[in-house]
Design a protein around this motif. Structure first.
Motif, PDB file in Angstrom:
ATOM      1  N   GLN A  27       0.847  -1.190   0.000  1.00  0.00           N
ATOM      2  CA  GLN A  27       0.000   0.000   0.000  1.00  0.00           C
ATOM      3  C   GLN A  27       0.885   1.243   0.000  1.00  0.00           C
ATOM      4  O   GLN A  27       1.894   1.296   0.703  1.00  0.00           O
ATOM      5  CB  GLN A  27      -0.924   0.035   1.226  1.00  0.00           C
ATOM      6  CG  GLN A  27      -1.908  -1.128   1.318  1.00  0.00           C
ATOM      7  CD  GLN A  27      -1.286  -2.389   1.885  1.00  0.00           C
ATOM      8  OE1 GLN A  27      -0.445  -2.321   2.779  1.00  0.00           O
ATOM      9  NE2 GLN A  27      -1.685  -3.535   1.368  1.00  0.00           N
ATOM     10  N   ILE A  28       0.494   2.230  -0.795  1.00  0.00           N
ATOM     11  CA  ILE A  28       1.180   3.522  -0.835  1.00  0.00           C
ATOM     12  C   ILE A  28       0.145   4.593  -0.512  1.00  0.00           C
ATOM     13  O   ILE A  28      -0.866   4.723  -1.213  1.00  0.00           O
ATOM     14  CB  ILE A  28       1.805   3.792  -2.218  1.00  0.00           C
ATOM     15  CG1 ILE A  28       2.806   2.687  -2.575  1.00  0.00           C
ATOM     16  CG2 ILE A  28       2.493   5.154  -2.238  1.00  0.00           C
ATOM     17  CD1 ILE A  28       3.381   2.807  -3.980  1.00  0.00           C
ATOM     18  N   TYR A  29       0.398   5.359   0.542  1.00  0.00           N
ATOM     19  CA  TYR A  29      -0.535   6.381   0.984  1.00  0.00           C
ATOM     20  C   TYR A  29      -0.026   7.774   0.601  1.00  0.00           C
ATOM     21  O   TYR A  29       1.189   7.991   0.466  1.00  0.00           O
ATOM     22  CB  TYR A  29      -0.740   6.303   2.500  1.00  0.00           C
ATOM     23  CG  TYR A  29      -1.449   5.044   2.939  1.00  0.00           C
ATOM     24  CD1 TYR A  29      -2.841   4.994   3.003  1.00  0.00           C
ATOM     25  CD2 TYR A  29      -0.727   3.897   3.257  1.00  0.00           C
ATOM     26  CE1 TYR A  29      -3.495   3.825   3.383  1.00  0.00           C
ATOM     27  CE2 TYR A  29      -1.372   2.726   3.644  1.00  0.00           C
ATOM     28  CZ  TYR A  29      -2.758   2.696   3.701  1.00  0.00           C
ATOM     29  OH  TYR A  29      -3.405   1.540   4.071  1.00  0.00           O
ATOM     30  N   LYS A  30      -0.945   8.695   0.453  1.00  0.00           N
ATOM     31  CA  LYS A  30      -0.608  10.067   0.069  1.00  0.00           C
ATOM     32  C   LYS A  30       0.381  10.672   1.063  1.00  0.00           C
ATOM     33  O   LYS A  30       0.206  10.585   2.276  1.00  0.00           O
ATOM     34  CB  LYS A  30      -1.869  10.923  -0.003  1.00  0.00           C
ATOM     35  CG  LYS A  30      -1.633  12.337  -0.540  1.00  0.00           C
ATOM     36  CD  LYS A  30      -2.935  13.088  -0.672  1.00  0.00           C
ATOM     37  CE  LYS A  30      -2.726  14.505  -1.184  1.00  0.00           C
ATOM     38  NZ  LYS A  30      -2.137  14.528  -2.534  1.00  0.00           N
ATOM     39  N   GLY A  31       1.436  11.283   0.528  1.00  0.00           N
ATOM     40  CA  GLY A  31       2.438  11.937   1.362  1.00  0.00           C
ATOM     41  C   GLY A  31       3.531  11.025   1.876  1.00  0.00           C
ATOM     42  O   GLY A  31       4.440  11.488   2.562  1.00  0.00           O
ATOM     43  N   GLU A  32       3.481   9.741   1.522  1.00  0.00           N
ATOM     44  CA  GLU A  32       4.481   8.793   2.003  1.00  0.00           C
ATOM     45  C   GLU A  32       5.758   8.825   1.170  1.00  0.00           C
ATOM     46  O   GLU A  32       5.734   9.132  -0.027  1.00  0.00           O
ATOM     47  CB  GLU A  32       3.935   7.364   1.963  1.00  0.00           C
ATOM     48  CG  GLU A  32       3.136   6.968   3.172  1.00  0.00           C
ATOM     49  CD  GLU A  32       3.065   5.455   3.319  1.00  0.00           C
ATOM     50  OE1 GLU A  32       3.391   4.948   4.396  1.00  0.00           O
ATOM     51  OE2 GLU A  32       2.658   4.781   2.354  1.00  0.00           O
ATOM     52  N   ALA A  33       6.855   8.485   1.837  1.00  0.00           N
ATOM     53  CA  ALA A  33       8.137   8.258   1.166  1.00  0.00           C
ATOM     54  C   ALA A  33       8.550   6.832   1.501  1.00  0.00           C
ATOM     55  O   ALA A  33       9.056   6.548   2.591  1.00  0.00           O
ATOM     56  CB  ALA A  33       9.183   9.249   1.645  1.00  0.00           C
ATOM     57  N   ILE A  34       8.315   5.924   0.560  1.00  0.00           N
ATOM     58  CA  ILE A  34       8.540   4.498   0.796  1.00  0.00           C
ATOM     59  C   ILE A  34       9.822   4.053   0.107  1.00  0.00           C
ATOM     60  O   ILE A  34      10.049   4.357  -1.069  1.00  0.00           O
ATOM     61  CB  ILE A  34       7.360   3.666   0.268  1.00  0.00           C
ATOM     62  CG1 ILE A  34       6.075   4.041   0.997  1.00  0.00           C
ATOM     63  CG2 ILE A  34       7.635   2.177   0.412  1.00  0.00           C
ATOM     64  CD1 ILE A  34       4.857   3.314   0.473  1.00  0.00           C
ATOM     65  N   GLY A  35      10.648   3.324   0.826  1.00  0.00           N
ATOM     66  CA  GLY A  35      11.840   2.712   0.259  1.00  0.00           C
ATOM     67  C   GLY A  35      11.637   1.222   0.099  1.00  0.00           C
ATOM     68  O   GLY A  35      11.224   0.541   1.048  1.00  0.00           O
ATOM     69  N   ILE A  36      11.890   0.703  -1.089  1.00  0.00           N
ATOM     70  CA  ILE A  36      11.841  -0.743  -1.327  1.00  0.00           C
ATOM     71  C   ILE A  36      13.276  -1.231  -1.400  1.00  0.00           C
ATOM     72  O   ILE A  36      14.050  -0.800  -2.264  1.00  0.00           O
ATOM     73  CB  ILE A  36      11.078  -1.080  -2.622  1.00  0.00           C
ATOM     74  CG1 ILE A  36       9.640  -0.573  -2.539  1.00  0.00           C
ATOM     75  CG2 ILE A  36      11.082  -2.588  -2.859  1.00  0.00           C
ATOM     76  CD1 ILE A  36       8.811  -0.854  -3.777  1.00  0.00           C
ATOM     77  N   ILE A  37      13.636  -2.103  -0.477  1.00  0.00           N
ATOM     78  CA  ILE A  37      15.016  -2.571  -0.384  1.00  0.00           C
ATOM     79  C   ILE A  37      15.053  -4.091  -0.420  1.00  0.00           C
ATOM     80  O   ILE A  37      14.027  -4.755  -0.324  1.00  0.00           O
ATOM     81  CB  ILE A  37      15.705  -2.046   0.900  1.00  0.00           C
ATOM     82  CG1 ILE A  37      14.998  -2.578   2.154  1.00  0.00           C
ATOM     83  CG2 ILE A  37      15.719  -0.520   0.904  1.00  0.00           C
ATOM     84  CD1 ILE A  37      15.704  -2.213   3.454  1.00  0.00           C
ATOM     85  N   GLY A  38      16.254  -4.619  -0.555  1.00  0.00           N
ATOM     86  CA  GLY A  38      16.451  -6.057  -0.594  1.00  0.00           C
ATOM     87  C   GLY A  38      17.598  -6.407  -1.516  1.00  0.00           C
ATOM     88  O   GLY A  38      18.083  -5.557  -2.269  1.00  0.00           O
ATOM     89  N   PRO A  39      18.062  -7.655  -1.473  1.00  0.00           N
ATOM     90  CA  PRO A  39      19.167  -8.074  -2.330  1.00  0.00           C
ATOM     91  C   PRO A  39      18.840  -7.928  -3.810  1.00  0.00           C
ATOM     92  O   PRO A  39      17.678  -7.812  -4.200  1.00  0.00           O
ATOM     93  CB  PRO A  39      19.357  -9.555  -1.957  1.00  0.00           C
ATOM     94  CG  PRO A  39      18.699  -9.717  -0.625  1.00  0.00           C
ATOM     95  CD  PRO A  39      17.572  -8.741  -0.610  1.00  0.00           C
ATOM     96  N   SER A  40      19.871  -7.947  -4.636  1.00  0.00           N
ATOM     97  CA  SER A  40      19.680  -7.860  -6.085  1.00  0.00           C
ATOM     98  C   SER A  40      18.855  -9.037  -6.582  1.00  0.00           C
ATOM     99  O   SER A  40      18.965 -10.154  -6.084  1.00  0.00           O
ATOM    100  CB  SER A  40      21.041  -7.832  -6.794  1.00  0.00           C
ATOM    101  OG  SER A  40      21.781  -6.698  -6.409  1.00  0.00           O
ATOM    102  N   PHE A 221      10.942  -4.576   2.767  1.00  0.00           N
ATOM    103  CA  PHE A 221      12.081  -5.441   2.437  1.00  0.00           C
ATOM    104  C   PHE A 221      11.585  -6.641   1.630  1.00  0.00           C
ATOM    105  O   PHE A 221      10.772  -7.437   2.102  1.00  0.00           O
ATOM    106  CB  PHE A 221      12.775  -5.921   3.715  1.00  0.00           C
ATOM    107  CG  PHE A 221      14.035  -6.714   3.464  1.00  0.00           C
ATOM    108  CD1 PHE A 221      15.251  -6.068   3.331  1.00  0.00           C
ATOM    109  CD2 PHE A 221      13.996  -8.093   3.349  1.00  0.00           C
ATOM    110  CE1 PHE A 221      16.420  -6.787   3.099  1.00  0.00           C
ATOM    111  CE2 PHE A 221      15.159  -8.823   3.107  1.00  0.00           C
ATOM    112  CZ  PHE A 221      16.366  -8.170   2.983  1.00  0.00           C
ATOM    113  N   LEU A 222      12.080  -6.752   0.398  1.00  0.00           N
ATOM    114  CA  LEU A 222      11.732  -7.862  -0.482  1.00  0.00           C
ATOM    115  C   LEU A 222      12.858  -8.893  -0.520  1.00  0.00           C
ATOM    116  O   LEU A 222      14.035  -8.546  -0.644  1.00  0.00           O
ATOM    117  CB  LEU A 222      11.485  -7.367  -1.909  1.00  0.00           C
ATOM    118  CG  LEU A 222      10.156  -6.715  -2.271  1.00  0.00           C
ATOM    119  CD1 LEU A 222      10.177  -6.290  -3.730  1.00  0.00           C
ATOM    120  CD2 LEU A 222       8.984  -7.647  -2.014  1.00  0.00           C
TER     121      LEU A 222
END
Length: 260
Positions: A27-40, A221-222
């Motif tokens: 989920q992405i909400y208005k005003g959010e700054a989301i980082g998607i991280i994880g190994p290659s 974290f993926l």
């Protein structure tokens, strides 16, 4: 809770026998700054392309402000404008900066060319690159090319404000940059979020620790195609989750399998 701007439900995607995403919810909400991280190779860039409507998932649903999206972005307009900044800037080498930044307006709008140039200059000012519209990408540094791609991503059409980007997707925006250039880009990402009528919501894929800490508020974290952990950036130094501890420390020992 407020309805998310963008919601992914049960998203799966495979390339051949490689299951890149496996039943992912986000989920992405208005005003959010989301980082998607994880190994290659864990599907981070793939999920951005699915959110942008550039890639079709094999399974699952995508909702934009509660409305289900069917097909890709060219199959129908979303209720929320989504802009994307690609990892390698993806500028057209044969076009000037002005033509790159204003490309969608030059191609698809009825605006006068002088008006488009004015809008381009406004966006170049926003990213700290005034007066370079006549240059070609080959004449720019790597950091400058990244900023030009930012200007293109936030380009708006005053005749069709509903199409203007409300969400920005950044795919490794500081990859290949030196620490100083990275800091410039990180500061720019945050400053664009605070400018009125520019995207206040963004999702960023990154491996760099400084970019994680300076540009994201919430982390996803993926690993192995699944969301393994979510939390605030402030929690990464205190969590007992072994995946996060190994990833952030760069250790080769832990549950994350080291390829090669």
């Amino acid at each position: 809770m407020t309805e998310p701007l963008i919601e992914l439900k049960g998203i799966s995607k495979a390339f051949g026998k490689n299951q890149v995403l496996d039943n992912v919810d986000l989920q992405i909400y208005k005003g959010e700054a989301i980082g998607i991280i994880g190994p290659s190779g864990t599907g981070k860039s793939t999920i951005l392309r699915i959110i942008a409507g550039l890639l079709q998932p094999d399974a699952g649903q995508i909702y934009i402000q509660g409305q289900k999206r069917d097909g890709l972005i060219e199959d129908g307009a979303d209720t929320v404008g989504i802009g994307m900044v690609f990892q390698q800037a993806a500028l057209f080498d044969s076009l000037t900066v002005d033509e790159n930044v204003g490309f969608s307006l030059y191609q698809n709008s009825k605006l006068e060319r002088s008006r488009i140039r004015q809008l381009v200059n406004e966006k170049l000012d926003m990213v700290g690159l005034p007066g370079i519209g006549h240059l070609y990408p080959s004449e720019l540094s790597g950091g400058m090319r990244k900023r030009v791609s930012f200007a293109r991503a936030i380009m708006s059409n005053p005749d069709h404000p509903a199409d203007n980007p409300e969400v920005l997707l950044y795919d490794e925006p500081t990859a290949g940059l030196d620490p100083i250039a990275s800091t410039v880009i990180e500061d720019l990402i945050r400053s664009l979020q605070s400018i009125q009528d520019v995207c206040s919501t963004y999702c960023i894929v990154t491996h760099q620790e400084s970019t994680i800490r300076r540009t994201a508020d919430r982390l996803v974290f993926l690993y192995q195609g699944k969301v393994q952990w979510q939390g605030k950036v402030s929690e990464i130094d205190h969590t007992d989750d072994p995946l996060i501890r190994q990833f952030m420390s760069g250790s080769i020992n832990g549950p994350i399998q080291v390829v090669g």
